[in-house]
Design an enzyme around this catalytic site. Sequence first.
Site, short mmCIF file in Angstrom:
data_model
loop_
_atom_site.label_atom_id
_atom_site.label_comp_id
_atom_site.label_asym_id
_atom_site.label_seq_id
_atom_site.Cartn_x
_atom_site.Cartn_y
_atom_site.Cartn_z
N TYR A 140 63.77 36.01 38.89
CA TYR A 140 64.04 37.61 39.41
C TYR A 140 65.10 38.40 38.47
O TYR A 140 65.09 39.36 38.57
CB TYR A 140 64.47 37.71 40.88
CG TYR A 140 63.36 37.78 42.07
CD1 TYR A 140 62.48 37.05 41.92
CD2 TYR A 140 63.56 38.73 42.83
CE1 TYR A 140 61.38 37.12 42.64
CE2 TYR A 140 62.51 38.90 44.03
CZ TYR A 140 61.43 37.89 43.96
OH TYR A 140 60.62 37.95 44.95
N LYS A 190 57.89 23.00 40.54
CA LYS A 190 56.71 22.89 39.69
C LYS A 190 57.23 22.08 38.60
O LYS A 190 57.21 22.41 37.33
CB LYS A 190 56.29 24.24 39.29
CG LYS A 190 54.77 24.36 38.63
CD LYS A 190 53.88 24.08 39.61
CE LYS A 190 52.49 23.80 38.93
NZ LYS A 190 51.48 23.50 39.77
N ASP A 222 52.40 24.31 44.48
CA ASP A 222 50.93 24.69 44.98
C ASP A 222 50.65 23.87 46.34
O ASP A 222 50.08 24.25 47.12
CB ASP A 222 50.11 24.37 43.97
CG ASP A 222 50.14 23.27 42.99
OD1 ASP A 222 51.19 22.49 43.30
OD2 ASP A 222 49.37 22.84 42.32
N ASP A 246 60.32 33.26 47.90
CA ASP A 246 59.52 34.58 48.42
C ASP A 246 58.06 34.51 48.83
O ASP A 246 58.09 34.99 49.79
CB ASP A 246 59.56 35.76 47.13
CG ASP A 246 58.91 37.07 47.49
OD1 ASP A 246 59.44 37.50 48.44
OD2 ASP A 246 58.21 37.52 46.63
N ASP A 250 56.84 34.12 53.19
CA ASP A 250 55.76 35.02 53.80
C ASP A 250 54.75 34.08 54.19
O ASP A 250 54.10 34.62 55.67
CB ASP A 250 54.98 35.98 52.74
CG ASP A 250 55.74 37.33 52.68
OD1 ASP A 250 57.12 37.57 52.85
OD2 ASP A 250 55.03 38.34 52.33
C1 IPM Z 1 61.56 39.74 50.15
C2 IPM Z 1 61.05 41.00 49.64
C3 IPM Z 1 61.89 41.21 48.15
C4 IPM Z 1 61.96 40.04 47.31
C5 IPM Z 1 61.49 42.51 47.58
C6 IPM Z 1 61.35 43.71 48.59
C7 IPM Z 1 62.43 42.97 46.38
O1 IPM Z 1 59.64 40.68 49.20
O2 IPM Z 1 62.88 39.86 50.54
O3 IPM Z 1 61.26 38.66 50.34
O4 IPM Z 1 61.06 39.91 46.55
O5 IPM Z 1 62.94 39.35 47.49
MG MG Z 2 59.21 38.81 50.21
#
Ligand code: IPM
Ligand code: MG
Length: 358
Positions: A140, A190, A222, A246, A250
């Site tokens: 990032y 990885k 993975d 990240d 999710d």
């Molecule tokens: C998160 C979001 C952020 C990230 C974005 C909005 C920059 O997806 O906090 O997970 O990638 O960190």
């Molecule tokens: Mg995110």
Amino acid sequence: MPNIILLSGDGIGPEIMAEAGRVLNRVNEQHALGISTEQCLIGGAAIDATGEPLPDETLTKSKDADAVLFGAVGGPKWDSLPMHKRPEKGLLKIRAGMDLFANLRPALLYPELASASTLREEVVSGLDLLIVRELIGGIYFGEPRGIEGEPGQRVGYNTDRYSEPEIERIGRIAFDAAMARDKKLCSVDKANVLEVTVLWREVMERLSQEYPDVELWHMYVDNAAMQLVRAPKQFDVMVTGNLFGDILSDAAAMLTGSIGMLPSASLNSQKQGLYEPCHGSAPDIAGQDLANPLATILSVSMMLLHSLNAPKAAQAIEDAVKSVLASGLRTKDIATGASGEQIVGCRAMGEAVLKALT
Ligand code: IPM
Ligand code: MG
């Protein structure tokens, strides 16, 4: 006197933050916390007002505050702006500017929501895992980065890099978290392909000698993605870099029924923190009173615990959320169609949590 900066941002941000703000005010009174709050601009809202996704004033005030509560940023209105002017840059810059290297993303399944998960109930029931994501390093932020060259022949590139001290400090957060939980830590990398994670693995191994009570194991990312949806309860704490964290967070969020339930904390070494829901700005439902405010409300609870040393007030919020769920109230994202459920909007959900607090 603790001072908190409120950053509503874009999309559903203002709606969910309004409810979280009401909850914060209520526990502030009830527990005599003496908290004062101030609103500042970030994201698209800040771009519209000042041309910058993170105005200097917002960063300065946030650095001086005890904690920051954040809603969400981004939306189609700003999608065509160049990378450094996008709303998301505001969030990335405040994370880096406050040195918030440790991102804690708990994924906890409330028993009432077991059937809201897309996975079978027996796979997720009782799920309680914590993802510790490094937040201000890795690909990032790595340099060099960019898009270069002649049209038609351009090259885009980013750099994934971690220094030993960066890996060590996030490692310590994860080992400490594991010590306070089930003492199991899975480090995700990885290392079969990327040198940066060969180093990551080495440092985690070295640290584990200082934590003999914690069982450390390593998993390729993975496989970790697969295991999260195959058998998520094998995990207690997971630690990983910025990009993998990240993505995996999710996936972990969805195990709990909805990403609309997940709070998160981003901390620096002074335990100053920024607290935010894991979900985004959801422009498709913004302004319609459909958003789930619970992730933001639970972020207030994390803030009281980690940055304001108010564990009782934090617990009161958690209990209130549990009782509201037990009473059958659901925003659309966590509705399952079961009998006894009552679908409500963002505002009514916030109202119900307030009531449960009294
Ligand atoms: C998160 C979001 C952020 C990230 C974005 C909005 C920059 O997806 O906090 O997970 O990638 O960190
Ligand atoms: Mg995110």
